[in-house]
Design a protein around this motif. Structure first.
Motif, short mmCIF file in Angstrom:
data_model
loop_
_atom_site.label_atom_id
_atom_site.label_comp_id
_atom_site.label_asym_id
_atom_site.label_seq_id
_atom_site.Cartn_x
_atom_site.Cartn_y
_atom_site.Cartn_z
N GLY A 290 0.77 -1.23 0.00
CA GLY A 290 0.00 0.00 0.00
C GLY A 290 0.80 1.28 0.00
N PHE A 291 2.12 1.23 0.12
CA PHE A 291 2.87 2.48 0.07
C PHE A 291 4.30 2.22 -0.37
CE2 PHE A 291 3.09 0.85 4.38
CZ PHE A 291 4.42 0.90 4.67
N ASN A 292 4.89 3.25 -0.97
CA ASN A 292 6.30 3.15 -1.33
C ASN A 292 7.14 3.16 -0.06
OD1 ASN A 292 5.72 3.17 -4.06
ND2 ASN A 292 5.70 5.41 -4.14
N ALA A 293 8.37 2.67 -0.17
CA ALA A 293 9.16 2.52 1.04
C ALA A 293 10.63 2.67 0.75
CB ALA A 293 8.90 1.16 1.66
N PHE A 294 11.41 2.88 1.81
CA PHE A 294 12.85 2.87 1.73
C PHE A 294 13.36 1.50 2.15
CE2 PHE A 294 11.82 7.30 2.57
CZ PHE A 294 12.47 7.91 1.53
N SER A 295 14.24 0.94 1.38
CA SER A 295 14.84 -0.34 1.77
C SER A 295 15.97 -0.07 2.75
CB SER A 295 15.39 -1.05 0.53
OG SER A 295 16.04 -2.25 0.91
N VAL A 296 16.07 -0.91 3.74
CA VAL A 296 17.10 -0.77 4.76
C VAL A 296 17.95 -2.02 4.77
CG1 VAL A 296 17.55 -0.42 7.20
CG2 VAL A 296 15.58 0.66 6.14
N GLU A 297 19.24 -1.83 4.67
CA GLU A 297 20.14 -2.98 4.71
C GLU A 297 20.05 -3.64 6.09
OE1 GLU A 297 21.92 -4.23 2.23
OE2 GLU A 297 21.07 -2.72 0.91
N PRO A 298 19.99 -4.97 6.13
CA PRO A 298 19.95 -5.66 7.43
C PRO A 298 21.18 -5.32 8.27
CG PRO A 298 19.40 -7.16 5.65
CD PRO A 298 19.90 -5.88 5.00
N LEU A 299 20.99 -5.21 9.58
CA LEU A 299 22.07 -4.84 10.48
C LEU A 299 22.65 -6.09 11.14
CD1 LEU A 299 20.42 -1.70 12.09
CD2 LEU A 299 21.92 -1.84 10.11
N GLY A 300 23.15 -6.98 10.32
CA GLY A 300 23.73 -8.20 10.86
C GLY A 300 22.68 -9.02 11.59
N GLU A 301 23.05 -9.49 12.78
CA GLU A 301 22.12 -10.32 13.56
C GLU A 301 21.17 -9.47 14.39
OE1 GLU A 301 24.39 -11.67 17.43
OE2 GLU A 301 25.80 -11.56 15.75
N HIS A 302 21.25 -8.16 14.27
CA HIS A 302 20.49 -7.27 15.14
C HIS A 302 19.27 -6.68 14.45
CE1 HIS A 302 23.63 -7.40 18.18
NE2 HIS A 302 24.48 -7.34 17.18
N SER A 303 18.23 -6.45 15.21
CA SER A 303 17.04 -5.75 14.75
C SER A 303 16.72 -4.69 15.80
CB SER A 303 15.87 -6.72 14.61
OG SER A 303 14.70 -6.05 14.22
N TYR A 304 16.90 -3.44 15.45
CA TYR A 304 16.84 -2.36 16.44
C TYR A 304 15.50 -1.65 16.43
CZ TYR A 304 21.85 -2.82 17.20
OH TYR A 304 23.09 -3.29 17.53
N VAL A 305 14.96 -1.42 17.61
CA VAL A 305 13.68 -0.77 17.78
C VAL A 305 13.89 0.51 18.59
CG1 VAL A 305 11.35 -0.99 18.70
CG2 VAL A 305 12.50 -2.99 17.74
N TYR A 306 13.32 1.60 18.10
CA TYR A 306 13.49 2.91 18.73
C TYR A 306 12.98 2.90 20.17
CZ TYR A 306 12.59 7.81 19.86
OH TYR A 306 12.54 9.03 20.49
N GLN A 307 13.77 3.48 21.08
CA GLN A 307 13.40 3.57 22.48
C GLN A 307 13.23 5.00 22.97
OE1 GLN A 307 12.93 0.63 24.53
NE2 GLN A 307 12.82 -0.07 22.42
#
Length: 429
Positions: free
Chosen positions: A28-45
């Motif tokens: 449903g919307f265009n997006a920016f692709s983000v390169e994977p950050l290795g084994e990590h998945s970071y969530v804003y705090q």
């Protein structure tokens, strides 16, 4: 406390953002692709200015950060040059760097606002990712009210004619009840506090709880001022695995278990432990800011991660003195991921008004994004003073602080002002 898995290696990465010209995997919307950050998945705090800090959902590491200004620069050309408009999404979660490999246009707007120093919806997210729905709603309500209106609050006493002494006095004087009721686990009054908190919540009110206690987490006011820990004792109680630490946690759990009872009834709590820490008169502050911060973080982590207390909104309450009257308050700040509301108390309103001298340094310590509260006062500032210094709530202390320092005319003017929210005016949360 539970041991957290340490990050096995330090990932030094620069977020690489490329434009997807066609509509990608996020429907449903265009997006920016983000390169994977290795084994990590970071969530804003949380953020400090334009620096955005993230927690890894796999290892719990908080050290990763990205600059909102750099992210904005990376987005700008793509957003302005794309032929098809970037659509807003309905995503209502915690902004993350890596969400199914994409960052959407709504995120760009937020990043742009963060880079510009503006407050955003993501500043209104509780530090506890697993917070109950009612806690989330109450916190959003508090954030929405901040600098627009002020919640009224009143600390109860339990040794007068009845526990309703202050509430009855306010109603008889003003025709109104406070929006927030202040309670205290002092003298091991866990059952009483739980029952009165439940009753207040049933009336639609907001509950805040503090705890005057000894270093053994029992007894009351005299002990919390008389007790003190030596450096060796501090290290013992703050070090996981020691007998002293186990006993400390076990004693602390008496309050934790009472708070769990409130959680089972769906009641959110403005939890204000270890208040006036920088004043130096209570045992939890006598050891200085380093021990205090470790103590705060230990309780926060234990209550949140071990006990599963998801109904708490953590209130950090500086003293009315401030450190050196407003200097170096950041030394005592435990960290942005451990505080939801910051504030100070004041018993010097007659001399200093609504205490801009405290508001400003506390605001600086909280990096201008946490709502600030005057969590204790004797004399209540005037409505004009509260409009000029935007504390999100005031809470008058009990007994003679309410009755002797505030005239009936002053109380009636405050409680009947359109700027001050009372019990009958609270929105449902």
């Amino acid at each position: 406390m539970k041991n957290k898995t340490k990050t096995k290696k330090i990932i030094s990465v620069i977020l690489v953002i490329t434009v997807i010209v066609s509509i990608g995997a996020v429907a449903g919307f265009n997006a920016f692709s983000v390169e994977p950050l290795g084994e990590h998945s970071y969530v804003y705090q949380y953020r400090r200015g334009a620096r955005l800090y993230y927690k890894c959902t796999h290892c719990g590491d908080y050290s990763h950060y990205e600059s909102a200004k750099n992210l904005r620069l990376a987005f700008e050309d793509a957003v302005t040059s794309e032929d098809n408009p970037y659509h807003q999404s309905n995503y209502d979660g915690r902004f993350d760097i890596l969400r199914d490999g994409f960052i959407n246009a709504k995120d760009y707007t937020l990043i742009n606002d963060m880079a510009s120093g503006k407050s955003t919806d993501y500043d209104k997210i509780l530090t506890n990712e697993n917070a109950t729905e009612r806690a989330k709603r109450l916190y959003r309500y508090i954030c929405k009210t901040y600098k627009n209106k002020t919640f009224s609050g009143q600390q109860e006493s339990t040794w007068m004619d009845s526990p309703e002494y202050e509430m009855n006095y306010l109603y008889q004087t003003t025709g109104k009840y406070p929006a927030i009721r202040g309670l205290d686990f002092i003298n091991d009054d866990f059952n009483g506090v739980v029952q009165r908190a439940k009753a207040w919540d049933a009336r639609g009110g907001i509950v805040t709880i503090c705890w005057h206690c000894s270093k053994n987490f029992n007894l009351g006011y005299n002990e919390c001022k008389a007790d003190e820990l030596t450096p060796a004792e501090w290290e013992a109680v703050l070090t996981d695995g020691t007998p002293e630490h186990a006993a400390f946690i076990n004693a602390m759990d008496r309050a934790g278990n009472a708070l769990l009872q409130l959680q089972s009834d769906g009641i959110p709590v403005l939890w204000r432990p270890f208040h006036e820490f920088d004043g130096g008169w209570f045992w939890w502050g006598k050891g200085g800011y380093d021990y205090f911060k470790r103590l705060w973080i230990m309780m926060h982590d234990h209550f949140t991660n071990d006990l599963g207390l998801n109904n708490l909104i953590w209130v950090l309450g500086y003293s009315h003195n401030g450190t050196d009257y407003g200097e170096n308050l950041t030394n005592w700040y435990p960290g942005y991921q451990y505080v939801d509301i910051a504030g100070a108390d004041s018993y010097e309103v007659a001399q200093n008004g609504a205490e801009q001298r405290l508001f400003t340094p506390v605001n600086t310590a909280a990096n201008y994004i946490k709502p600030l509260a005057m969590h204790e006062t004797g004399l209540i500032p005037t409505v004009t003073q509260l409009q000029n210094v935007g504390w999100v709530f005031f809470m008058t202390w009990h007994t003679n602080y309410l009755t002797d320092e505030n005239t009936p005319e002053h109380l009636s003017g405050i409680y009947n002002s359109e700027y001050v929210i009372t019990l009958d005016e609270l929105e449902e949360f």
